[in-house]
Design a protein around this motif. Sequence first.
Motif, PDB file in Angstrom:
ATOM      1  N   ASP A  28       0.848  -1.183   0.000  1.00  0.00           N
ATOM      2  CA  ASP A  28       0.000   0.000   0.000  1.00  0.00           C
ATOM      3  C   ASP A  28       0.890   1.242   0.000  1.00  0.00           C
ATOM      4  O   ASP A  28       2.099   1.134  -0.202  1.00  0.00           O
ATOM      5  CB  ASP A  28      -0.928  -0.024   1.217  1.00  0.00           C
ATOM      6  N   ASN A  29       0.306   2.397   0.239  1.00  0.00           N
ATOM      7  CA  ASN A  29       1.100   3.635   0.222  1.00  0.00           C
ATOM      8  C   ASN A  29       2.231   3.637   1.245  1.00  0.00           C
ATOM      9  O   ASN A  29       3.329   4.105   0.965  1.00  0.00           O
ATOM     10  CB  ASN A  29       0.201   4.849   0.456  1.00  0.00           C
ATOM     11  N   THR A  30       1.954   3.096   2.441  1.00  0.00           N
ATOM     12  CA  THR A  30       2.994   3.038   3.469  1.00  0.00           C
ATOM     13  C   THR A  30       4.162   2.201   2.969  1.00  0.00           C
ATOM     14  O   THR A  30       5.325   2.582   3.076  1.00  0.00           O
ATOM     15  CB  THR A  30       2.436   2.392   4.760  1.00  0.00           C
ATOM     16  N   PHE A  31       3.811   1.048   2.391  1.00  0.00           N
ATOM     17  CA  PHE A  31       4.842   0.170   1.848  1.00  0.00           C
ATOM     18  C   PHE A  31       5.624   0.889   0.754  1.00  0.00           C
ATOM     19  O   PHE A  31       6.856   0.849   0.712  1.00  0.00           O
ATOM     20  CB  PHE A  31       4.195  -1.104   1.281  1.00  0.00           C
ATOM     21  N   ALA A  32       4.898   1.568  -0.135  1.00  0.00           N
ATOM     22  CA  ALA A  32       5.542   2.244  -1.262  1.00  0.00           C
ATOM     23  C   ALA A  32       6.477   3.349  -0.773  1.00  0.00           C
ATOM     24  O   ALA A  32       7.543   3.577  -1.342  1.00  0.00           O
ATOM     25  CB  ALA A  32       4.480   2.803  -2.202  1.00  0.00           C
ATOM     26  N   ASP A  33       6.077   4.024   0.320  1.00  0.00           N
ATOM     27  CA  ASP A  33       6.931   5.052   0.927  1.00  0.00           C
ATOM     28  C   ASP A  33       8.206   4.434   1.483  1.00  0.00           C
ATOM     29  O   ASP A  33       9.299   4.953   1.289  1.00  0.00           O
ATOM     30  CB  ASP A  33       6.197   5.715   2.112  1.00  0.00           C
ATOM     31  N   GLU A  34       8.035   3.325   2.194  1.00  0.00           N
ATOM     32  CA  GLU A  34       9.189   2.659   2.802  1.00  0.00           C
ATOM     33  C   GLU A  34      10.097   2.064   1.736  1.00  0.00           C
ATOM     34  O   GLU A  34      11.301   1.987   1.909  1.00  0.00           O
ATOM     35  CB  GLU A  34       8.716   1.573   3.777  1.00  0.00           C
ATOM     36  N   LEU A  35       9.496   1.653   0.619  1.00  0.00           N
ATOM     37  CA  LEU A  35      10.304   1.111  -0.468  1.00  0.00           C
ATOM     38  C   LEU A  35      11.197   2.212  -1.062  1.00  0.00           C
ATOM     39  O   LEU A  35      12.355   1.969  -1.380  1.00  0.00           O
ATOM     40  CB  LEU A  35       9.411   0.503  -1.545  1.00  0.00           C
ATOM     41  N   ILE A  36      10.663   3.432  -1.149  1.00  0.00           N
ATOM     42  CA  ILE A  36      11.471   4.561  -1.632  1.00  0.00           C
ATOM     43  C   ILE A  36      12.641   4.796  -0.678  1.00  0.00           C
ATOM     44  O   ILE A  36      13.778   4.971  -1.108  1.00  0.00           O
ATOM     45  CB  ILE A  36      10.610   5.850  -1.755  1.00  0.00           C
TER      46      ILE A  36
END
Length: 202
Positions: free
Chosen positions: A169-177
């Motif tokens: 989700d967005n949290t994951f996508a943020d952490e992936l960045i």
Amino acid sequence: GDKAFAQFLTDEIKEEKKIQKHKSLPKVSGGWELEVHGTEAKLVRKIAGEKITVTFNINNSIPPSVDDEPQEEQKPDEQEPELTSTPNFVVEVIKDDTKQTLVLDCHYPEDEVGHEGEEESDIFTIREVSFQPTGESDWKDTNYTLNTDSLDWALYDHLMDFLADRGVDNTFADELIELSTALEHQEYIKFLEDLKSFVKCQ
């Protein structure tokens, strides 16, 4: 020339280490396990009857910088803007009892503009979806690939929810960045160090 080059690299490495935010790679919450092979990283998570893997490569993951601001405003001692790495990433969902893997090709849109009328826009989008035979490393171009450009929004939203239910989700996508940026920086410093030894080598 090589001496000056080596000296420049030594200074550059010092500078880069100074601004390095993470000495070790940041963790991605939600029980993802990380494997790194050079510039490729893989996050793996197992949930009831399913295995989810997210793969990305940091090469070419830093978007070209856009010089919108007039230069005068920059004070001499200001740091250069931080580079962030926003790699495309591939999510594979493997269910234990099927021979197929659902593959979703995701990316971070450059302008991050959601379609109008959305309360909150997603920071990543799904570009393509396909089924691939589980366990085969070479994907077949003959398998149908659904491009999301012309996709019904309701179906697209269901696909996004399907990913969110699996922790993407967005949290994951943020952490992936975060992770990708740290990894990219680490590799960059390693590259400078290798370049320095190469230049110094007689």
